[in-house]
Design an enzyme around this catalytic site. Sequence first.
Site, short mmCIF file in Angstrom:
data_model
loop_
_atom_site.label_atom_id
_atom_site.label_comp_id
_atom_site.label_asym_id
_atom_site.label_seq_id
_atom_site.Cartn_x
_atom_site.Cartn_y
_atom_site.Cartn_z
CG HIS A 125 3.72 15.86 17.77
ND1 HIS A 125 4.38 15.32 16.69
CD2 HIS A 125 4.69 16.28 18.62
CE1 HIS A 125 5.68 15.41 16.88
NE2 HIS A 125 5.90 15.99 18.05
CG ASP A 155 3.33 14.52 13.60
OD1 ASP A 155 2.54 15.31 14.13
OD2 ASP A 155 4.43 14.21 14.11
CB SER A 228 8.50 18.11 17.52
OG SER A 228 8.41 16.76 17.86
#
Length: 483
Positions: A125, A155, A228
């Site tokens: 993402h 992911d 992230s």
Amino acid sequence: MPIRKLSTSSTHRARRWVQQSALALALSTIALTGVAIPSTDATAAVTTADFSELVQQVTPGVARVNVTKTVSEEELAKAQTAELLRQFFGDRLRIPDRAMTPAIEHAYGTAFFITANGYMLTNHHVVAGADKITVTLNDRTELDATLVGSDERSDVAVLKVDGTQRPALPIGDSNDIRVGEPVLAIGSPFGFDYSASAGIVSAKSRSFSREISVPFIQTDVALNPGNSGGPLFNQSGEVIGINSRIFSGTGGYMGLSFSIPIDAAMDIYEQLKTNGQVARAYLGIYPQDIDRNLAEAYQLSRPQGALLTRVSPDSPAQRAGLKSGDIILTYNDTNIVRAADLLNAINRARPNDAFVARVQRDGKPIIVRGQLGQAPSDVQAQGRNERDSDLNLGLRLRDLTPDEQAELGSNSRDGILVTTVDPTGIAARSGIFAGDIITNLHQKPITTVADFSNAISSLPEKGVVTIEVIRQGVPGIIGLRIE
């Protein structure tokens, strides 16, 4: 409260506002909390791990990811509205004089080196939809990065930069971690590069939904947007996870953070590097947890196992002899306490792997043996051909599984699933959403992704064609405008 991904995107103006506001909030908090908390015997017995040496050691292997992507008019309008609501409080809103035209958006996250020749891991993402990706090292060197491959379900994304002496981080074994052990994260929360935060492992093997195929490591490490893709370290300086999500109702840290186990991520890395895509195992079952009442009803000594509520027709599970109502107690010598244990074991397996399950059926134990199949993969909807890609539908598609076909019931057992929609593509502008099932394109029935690719080749250069979809069980027709 929702599970939130941790990548951050903003215009330069919004990013400066966030950084300044976060800094002002932090400083004001410090100024307003000058009360010392007395130590008790219980708190004095708890010591915080000293990660200072470890941070110095591993920081060169961590990098900031800078992503540039094109933003559609609709996305830009939403971003501007959100920015206005943040900047102005009261009954008056001042609308800035800016044209609603596609713009360039800058997003950022974190990545880290896993090989000396420049391979890096981050989150899907973080880089999804990127037009350009660069990484900034801790010495401020900026390098262009190539996207080797990206897998939405896990992911995990793999990047590559040039070089042969990159500071690869040591890879640990996420199976060896224990609940309660100290862990360290390094990333770029809200754009504050190389921020370190520490905590403990709170739980293991957390699962959220069928769309996410990894058993997350839960920690209480403070993670925020921008973390992230960053590494989660154990006390030995080994990477044991990729920081990915938080559980939050505000968009910020609330004490629950989730990381992808590094052994699962490295398996995805090897597949993306070698094949450019991920092959997943498929059994064809719908399992659920067993509570106290079901345990008593099924004559179990305690709540344990995965109860099969449905077995898909013509699936590997059916061919192995599994039936609805079976309770899987062990799978390949792994005790199954919850349904998530079974799903995690299947997600970690490969297509064609053999399995042995100890099952309780009608109160009696039996042994079931079988072989896993391969789950359908998402594919990019191509234009007229790969050399002529001016027709940007902006879709990722895959064939329906037998489970999904069964869910359609009498509506249709044909069609293909839209898994991702590029907001800048023709499909998004025409009103197609992720989760739609396409059954017909330009008067041609669609049963497989191959049918869709063939139908694309016959589309006109310009004009409107019809595309039939099923959305949340309701059929409809959409006009697809080709310009």
